[in-house]
Design a protein around this motif. Structure first.
Motif, PDB file in Angstrom:
ATOM      1  N   LEU A   1       2.967  -9.025  -3.146  1.00 19.65           N
ATOM      2  CA  LEU A   1       3.593  -7.728  -3.369  1.00 19.65           C
ATOM      3  C   LEU A   1       4.929  -7.639  -2.639  1.00 19.65           C
ATOM      4  O   LEU A   1       5.208  -8.394  -1.714  1.00 19.65           O
ATOM      5  CB  LEU A   1       2.671  -6.606  -2.892  1.00 19.65           C
ATOM      6  CG  LEU A   1       1.362  -6.467  -3.666  1.00 19.65           C
ATOM      7  CD1 LEU A   1       0.510  -5.367  -3.051  1.00 19.65           C
ATOM      8  CD2 LEU A   1       1.621  -6.163  -5.128  1.00 19.65           C
ATOM      9  N   ARG A   2       5.750  -6.675  -3.047  1.00 21.23           N
ATOM     10  CA  ARG A   2       7.054  -6.471  -2.422  1.00 21.23           C
ATOM     11  C   ARG A   2       6.906  -5.991  -0.980  1.00 21.23           C
ATOM     12  O   ARG A   2       5.844  -5.538  -0.568  1.00 21.23           O
ATOM     13  CB  ARG A   2       7.842  -5.405  -3.181  1.00 21.23           C
ATOM     14  CG  ARG A   2       8.192  -5.748  -4.576  1.00 21.23           C
ATOM     15  CD  ARG A   2       9.033  -4.664  -5.194  1.00 21.23           C
ATOM     16  NE  ARG A   2       8.820  -3.373  -4.526  1.00 21.23           N
ATOM     17  CZ  ARG A   2       9.224  -2.219  -4.983  1.00 21.23           C
ATOM     18  NH1 ARG A   2       9.845  -2.152  -6.116  1.00 21.23           N
ATOM     19  NH2 ARG A   2       9.009  -1.102  -4.322  1.00 21.23           N
ATOM     20  N   PHE A   3       8.014  -6.037  -0.246  1.00 27.06           N
ATOM     21  CA  PHE A   3       8.042  -5.514   1.109  1.00 27.06           C
ATOM     22  C   PHE A   3       7.787  -4.013   1.046  1.00 27.06           C
ATOM     23  O   PHE A   3       8.354  -3.311   0.207  1.00 27.06           O
ATOM     24  CB  PHE A   3       9.415  -5.804   1.723  1.00 27.06           C
ATOM     25  CG  PHE A   3       9.499  -5.551   3.189  1.00 27.06           C
ATOM     26  CD1 PHE A   3       8.966  -6.465   4.083  1.00 27.06           C
ATOM     27  CD2 PHE A   3      10.094  -4.410   3.674  1.00 27.06           C
ATOM     28  CE1 PHE A   3       9.048  -6.240   5.442  1.00 27.06           C
ATOM     29  CE2 PHE A   3      10.178  -4.177   5.024  1.00 27.06           C
ATOM     30  CZ  PHE A   3       9.651  -5.093   5.914  1.00 27.06           C
ATOM     31  N   PRO A   4       6.931  -3.458   1.918  1.00 30.69           N
ATOM     32  CA  PRO A   4       6.599  -2.027   1.825  1.00 30.69           C
ATOM     33  C   PRO A   4       7.797  -1.139   2.147  1.00 30.69           C
ATOM     34  O   PRO A   4       8.576  -1.413   3.054  1.00 30.69           O
ATOM     35  CB  PRO A   4       5.490  -1.860   2.868  1.00 30.69           C
ATOM     36  CG  PRO A   4       5.609  -3.014   3.783  1.00 30.69           C
ATOM     37  CD  PRO A   4       6.194  -4.125   2.994  1.00 30.69           C
ATOM     38  N   THR A   5       7.931  -0.052   1.390  1.00 35.56           N
ATOM     39  CA  THR A   5       9.016   0.902   1.624  1.00 35.56           C
ATOM     40  C   THR A   5       8.553   2.080   2.457  1.00 35.56           C
ATOM     41  O   THR A   5       9.360   2.706   3.139  1.00 35.56           O
ATOM     42  CB  THR A   5       9.582   1.418   0.291  1.00 35.56           C
ATOM     43  OG1 THR A   5       8.521   1.969  -0.481  1.00 35.56           O
ATOM     44  CG2 THR A   5      10.242   0.291  -0.479  1.00 35.56           C
ATOM     45  N   ILE A   6       7.251   2.401   2.402  1.00 38.00           N
ATOM     46  CA  ILE A   6       6.711   3.495   3.210  1.00 38.00           C
ATOM     47  C   ILE A   6       5.413   3.041   3.871  1.00 38.00           C
ATOM     48  O   ILE A   6       4.745   2.120   3.418  1.00 38.00           O
ATOM     49  CB  ILE A   6       6.448   4.764   2.375  1.00 38.00           C
ATOM     50  CG1 ILE A   6       5.399   4.500   1.315  1.00 38.00           C
ATOM     51  CG2 ILE A   6       7.716   5.309   1.769  1.00 38.00           C
ATOM     52  CD1 ILE A   6       4.893   5.753   0.632  1.00 38.00           C
ATOM     53  N   CYS A   7       5.082   3.699   4.965  1.00 33.18           N
ATOM     54  CA  CYS A   7       3.821   3.433   5.654  1.00 33.18           C
ATOM     55  C   CYS A   7       2.702   4.130   4.881  1.00 33.18           C
ATOM     56  O   CYS A   7       2.830   5.308   4.537  1.00 33.18           O
ATOM     57  CB  CYS A   7       3.889   3.974   7.084  1.00 33.18           C
ATOM     58  SG  CYS A   7       2.312   3.931   7.962  1.00 33.18           S
ATOM     59  N   PRO A   8       1.600   3.451   4.588  1.00 36.42           N
ATOM     60  CA  PRO A   8       0.529   4.096   3.839  1.00 36.42           C
ATOM     61  C   PRO A   8      -0.223   5.161   4.639  1.00 36.42           C
ATOM     62  O   PRO A   8      -0.861   6.031   4.058  1.00 36.42           O
ATOM     63  CB  PRO A   8      -0.398   2.949   3.458  1.00 36.42           C
ATOM     64  CG  PRO A   8       0.004   1.795   4.275  1.00 36.42           C
ATOM     65  CD  PRO A   8       1.366   2.036   4.781  1.00 36.42           C
ATOM     66  N   ARG A   9      -0.118   5.132   5.975  1.00 34.60           N
ATOM     67  CA  ARG A   9      -0.827   6.124   6.800  1.00 34.60           C
ATOM     68  C   ARG A   9      -0.023   7.403   6.964  1.00 34.60           C
ATOM     69  O   ARG A   9      -0.517   8.493   6.707  1.00 34.60           O
ATOM     70  CB  ARG A   9      -1.142   5.539   8.167  1.00 34.60           C
ATOM     71  CG  ARG A   9      -2.264   4.516   8.109  1.00 34.60           C
ATOM     72  CD  ARG A   9      -2.613   3.983   9.481  1.00 34.60           C
ATOM     73  NE  ARG A   9      -3.119   5.049  10.338  1.00 34.60           N
ATOM     74  CZ  ARG A   9      -3.284   4.931  11.638  1.00 34.60           C
ATOM     75  NH1 ARG A   9      -2.975   3.811  12.238  1.00 34.60           N
ATOM     76  NH2 ARG A   9      -3.755   5.928  12.346  1.00 34.60           N
ATOM     77  N   CYS A  10       1.226   7.294   7.432  1.00 39.54           N
ATOM     78  CA  CYS A  10       2.024   8.492   7.708  1.00 39.54           C
ATOM     79  C   CYS A  10       3.098   8.757   6.658  1.00 39.54           C
ATOM     80  O   CYS A  10       3.796   9.759   6.730  1.00 39.54           O
ATOM     81  CB  CYS A  10       2.659   8.386   9.090  1.00 39.54           C
ATOM     82  SG  CYS A  10       3.887   7.080   9.249  1.00 39.54           S
ATOM     83  N   HIS A  11       3.270   7.856   5.715  1.00 42.11           N
ATOM     84  CA  HIS A  11       4.244   7.973   4.617  1.00 42.11           C
ATOM     85  C   HIS A  11       5.691   8.054   5.098  1.00 42.11           C
ATOM     86  O   HIS A  11       6.528   8.666   4.451  1.00 42.11           O
ATOM     87  CB  HIS A  11       3.909   9.160   3.710  1.00 42.11           C
ATOM     88  CG  HIS A  11       2.534   9.087   3.145  1.00 42.11           C
ATOM     89  ND1 HIS A  11       2.176   8.179   2.182  1.00 42.11           N
ATOM     90  CD2 HIS A  11       1.405   9.779   3.442  1.00 42.11           C
ATOM     91  CE1 HIS A  11       0.901   8.331   1.899  1.00 42.11           C
ATOM     92  NE2 HIS A  11       0.404   9.283   2.651  1.00 42.11           N
ATOM     93  N   ALA A  12       5.972   7.467   6.248  1.00 43.25           N
ATOM     94  CA  ALA A  12       7.336   7.450   6.775  1.00 43.25           C
ATOM     95  C   ALA A  12       8.117   6.338   6.101  1.00 43.25           C
ATOM     96  O   ALA A  12       7.666   5.208   5.992  1.00 43.25           O
ATOM     97  CB  ALA A  12       7.315   7.236   8.277  1.00 43.25           C
TER      98      ALA A  12
END
Length: 71
Positions: free
Chosen positions: A54-65
Motif C-alpha cells: 500500500l501507499r505511504f499513509p497520509t493520515i493516522c488511523p487512530r487520531c486522523h492527523a
C-alpha cells in the motif's frame, strides 16, 4: 542418422513458459508473506501498521492527523 526431435511447440513451452509460471507461483507466495510496515504517530503516540504494497499513509488511523509524521 537423424534421431527423434522435440517439436518446436513443446520446446517453447519448456524453455519459456514453464519458468515464467514457476516465477509467478513463487512470487505470489512471497507477496502474501511480506512483513507489514510499522509507523509511529507523533501526535497521539500510537503505532499502526500497513501492508507493504500500500501507499505511504497520509493520515493516522487512530487520531486522523494529517501531520502524524511531523516533528
Amino acid at each position: 542418422m537423424d534421431g527423434p526431435s522435440i517439436p518446436l511447440d513443446i520446446l517453447v513451452l519448456v524453455i519459456i513458459v514453464m519458468p515464467v509460471c514457476v516465477v509467478v507461483l513463487f512470487g505470489t507466495f512471497t507477496f502474501r508473506r511480506m512483513t507489514p510496515l510499522a509507523f509511529h504517530c507523533r501526535r497521539c503516540d500510537g503505532d499502526f501498521t500497513r501492508k507493504a504494497h500500500l501507499r505511504f499513509p497520509t493520515i493516522c488511523p487512530r487520531c486522523h492527523a494529517a501531520d502524524w509524521n511531523a516533528l
